[in-house]
Design a protein around this motif. Structure first.
Motif, PDB file in Angstrom:
ATOM      1  N   ASP A   9      52.627  41.364  47.477  1.00  0.00           N
ATOM      2  CA  ASP A   9      51.698  42.127  48.315  1.00  0.00           C
ATOM      3  C   ASP A   9      50.265  41.631  48.166  1.00  0.00           C
ATOM      4  N   THR A  10      49.907  41.238  46.951  1.00  0.00           N
ATOM      5  CA  THR A  10      48.577  40.682  46.718  1.00  0.00           C
ATOM      6  C   THR A  10      48.419  39.368  47.483  1.00  0.00           C
ATOM      7  N   ALA A  11      49.434  38.529  47.420  1.00  0.00           N
ATOM      8  CA  ALA A  11      49.400  37.252  48.146  1.00  0.00           C
ATOM      9  C   ALA A  11      49.268  37.486  49.651  1.00  0.00           C
ATOM     10  N   LEU A  12      49.997  38.460  50.162  1.00  0.00           N
ATOM     11  CA  LEU A  12      49.913  38.783  51.593  1.00  0.00           C
ATOM     12  C   LEU A  12      48.508  39.252  51.970  1.00  0.00           C
ATOM     13  N   LEU A  69      37.959  49.913  62.096  1.00  0.00           N
ATOM     14  CA  LEU A  69      37.519  49.711  63.475  1.00  0.00           C
ATOM     15  C   LEU A  69      38.061  48.383  64.016  1.00  0.00           C
ATOM     16  N   ALA A  70      37.987  47.352  63.183  1.00  0.00           N
ATOM     17  CA  ALA A  70      38.541  46.055  63.589  1.00  0.00           C
ATOM     18  C   ALA A  70      40.047  46.156  63.816  1.00  0.00           C
ATOM     19  N   LEU A  71      40.728  46.928  62.978  1.00  0.00           N
ATOM     20  CA  LEU A  71      42.175  47.118  63.151  1.00  0.00           C
ATOM     21  C   LEU A  71      42.470  47.858  64.458  1.00  0.00           C
ATOM     22  N   TRP A  72      41.666  48.866  64.756  1.00  0.00           N
ATOM     23  CA  TRP A  72      41.884  49.625  65.995  1.00  0.00           C
ATOM     24  C   TRP A  72      41.731  48.719  67.214  1.00  0.00           C
ATOM     25  N   ASP A  73      40.728  47.826  67.160  1.00  0.00           N
ATOM     26  CA  ASP A  73      40.510  46.900  68.275  1.00  0.00           C
ATOM     27  C   ASP A  73      41.716  45.991  68.518  1.00  0.00           C
ATOM     28  N   ARG A  74      42.482  45.720  67.446  1.00  0.00           N
ATOM     29  CA  ARG A  74      43.663  44.853  67.564  1.00  0.00           C
ATOM     30  C   ARG A  74      44.935  45.603  67.191  1.00  0.00           C
ATOM     31  N   TRP A  75      44.945  46.910  67.435  1.00  0.00           N
ATOM     32  CA  TRP A  75      46.023  47.751  66.941  1.00  0.00           C
ATOM     33  C   TRP A  75      47.412  47.292  67.406  1.00  0.00           C
ATOM     34  N   GLU A  76      47.560  46.866  68.619  1.00  0.00           N
ATOM     35  CA  GLU A  76      48.878  46.423  69.103  1.00  0.00           C
ATOM     36  C   GLU A  76      49.395  45.255  68.269  1.00  0.00           C
ATOM     37  N   ARG A  77      48.522  44.324  67.953  1.00  0.00           N
ATOM     38  CA  ARG A  77      48.914  43.174  67.140  1.00  0.00           C
ATOM     39  C   ARG A  77      49.158  43.598  65.686  1.00  0.00           C
ATOM     40  N   VAL A  78      48.307  44.477  65.155  1.00  0.00           N
ATOM     41  CA  VAL A  78      48.421  44.916  63.763  1.00  0.00           C
ATOM     42  C   VAL A  78      49.727  45.681  63.549  1.00  0.00           C
ATOM     43  N   ARG A  79      50.020  46.620  64.433  1.00  0.00           N
ATOM     44  CA  ARG A  79      51.217  47.452  64.253  1.00  0.00           C
ATOM     45  C   ARG A  79      52.489  46.643  64.395  1.00  0.00           C
ATOM     46  N   ALA A  80      52.427  45.506  65.098  1.00  0.00           N
ATOM     47  CA  ALA A  80      53.592  44.643  65.261  1.00  0.00           C
ATOM     48  C   ALA A  80      53.764  43.691  64.070  1.00  0.00           C
ATOM     49  N   ALA A  81      52.763  43.612  63.217  1.00  0.00           N
ATOM     50  CA  ALA A  81      52.825  42.717  62.058  1.00  0.00           C
ATOM     51  C   ALA A  81      53.874  43.208  61.067  1.00  0.00           C
ATOM     52  N   ASP A  82      54.395  42.274  60.280  1.00  0.00           N
ATOM     53  CA  ASP A  82      55.395  42.630  59.264  1.00  0.00           C
ATOM     54  C   ASP A  82      54.820  43.567  58.208  1.00  0.00           C
ATOM     55  N   HIS A  83      53.550  43.367  57.865  1.00  0.00           N
ATOM     56  CA  HIS A  83      52.903  44.142  56.805  1.00  0.00           C
ATOM     57  C   HIS A  83      51.510  44.581  57.254  1.00  0.00           C
ATOM     58  N   PRO A  84      51.412  45.649  58.054  1.00  0.00           N
ATOM     59  CA  PRO A  84      50.100  46.079  58.549  1.00  0.00           C
ATOM     60  C   PRO A  84      49.118  46.439  57.440  1.00  0.00           C
ATOM     61  N   VAL A  85      49.608  47.001  56.342  1.00  0.00           N
ATOM     62  CA  VAL A  85      48.703  47.372  55.246  1.00  0.00           C
ATOM     63  C   VAL A  85      48.141  46.117  54.585  1.00  0.00           C
ATOM     64  N   ALA A  86      48.967  45.104  54.421  1.00  0.00           N
ATOM     65  CA  ALA A  86      48.488  43.839  53.857  1.00  0.00           C
ATOM     66  C   ALA A  86      47.431  43.234  54.782  1.00  0.00           C
ATOM     67  N   TYR A  87      47.653  43.322  56.067  1.00  0.00           N
ATOM     68  CA  TYR A  87      46.675  42.843  57.053  1.00  0.00           C
ATOM     69  C   TYR A  87      45.360  43.597  56.865  1.00  0.00           C
TER      70      TYR A  87
END
Length: 176
Positions: free
Chosen positions: A134-137, A44-62
Motif C-alpha cells: 500500500d505504501t508503494a502504491l 478537491l483534486a479527486l472530486w475533479d477526477r472522480w470518475e477516473r479515481v473511483r474506477a482505479a484499483d486503489h482509490p485510497v492509494a491514489y
C-alpha cells in the motif's frame, strides 16, 4: 453514474478518508495548520477526477499519492522561500541546544530532517500502519524501494534521536 450517485459516493469517500489524509499531510509537512488545507486540496483534486479515481484499483492509494505530491510541493516552496529570506536577512546567533520537549515533538523534528521519500515511507508504514504494498502504491514506487527507504529512514531516526525518549519508543527499548 448519475451526478447525485457520484456525489454521494464521493461524500462517503470523504467521510471515511479525510482524517487519515489530513494526518498524513501533517506528518509529512510537520505543519498542523496546513494539513487540513492539503487534505482539502487533495480531495478537491479527486472530486475533479472522480470518475477516473473511483474506477482505479486503489482509490485510497491514489488519494494518498495526491496528498504526498501536494506535501512535497509545499515543502519545496517553503525551502525556496527560506532561501530567499536568507539572502536578505543575516542569521541570528540564537540557538537552543537540546530543548526540553516531549517525545512526540522530538520525533516530529527528527522526521523533518529525513529526505522526503524516507519520511514518507516511515510515516506511511509506521504512523499509518500501511503495508509495504500500500505504501508503494501511494508513493508510486516499488515495494523494494519502500523496504529500503523505510529501513534507512528508521536507522537515521534512531541516529538523530540518540537516547531520547522518542528513540526508545521508536525502537521499543522503552517498553522493557
Amino acid at each position: 453514474m448519475a451526478v447525485d450517485d457520484a456525489a454521494a459516493e464521493f461524500h462517503a469517500f470523504f467521510d471515511r478518508h479525510h482524517a487519515e489524509l489530513a494526518r498524513l499531510a501533517r506528518l509529512l509537512t510537520g505543519e498542523t495548520d496546513a494539513a487540513d488545507d492539503l487534505a482539502a486540496d487533495a480531495l478537491l483534486a479527486l472530486w475533479d477526477r472522480w470518475e477516473r479515481v473511483r474506477a482505479a484499483d486503489h482509490p485510497v492509494a491514489y488519494a494518498r499519492g495526491v496528498v504526498t505530491n501536494l506535501a512535497r510541493s509545499r515543502i519545496r516552496t517553503a525551502v525556496r522561500e527560506r532561501r530567499r529570506i536568507a539572502l536578505f536577512w543575516s542569521p541570528r546567533g540564537e540557538r537552543v541546544d537540546d530543548p526540553d520537549v516531549a517525545a512526540a515533538v522530538d520525533l516530529r523534528q527528527a522526521l523533518r530532517k529525513l529526505p522526503f521519500r524516507k519520511r514518507a515511507c516511515v510515516v506511511l508504514r509506521h504512523a499509518l500502519d500501511l503495508s509495504e504494498k500500500d505504501t508503494a502504491l501511494a508513493l508510486g514506487i516499488s515495494v523494494g524501494t519502500v523496504k529500503s527507504q523505510t529501513s534507512k529512514g528508521m536507522a537515521e531516526l534512531e541516529r538523530i534521536l540518540g537516547d531520547r525518549p522518542a528513540a526508545r519508543r521508536l525502537t521499543g527499548r522503552g517498553n522493557r
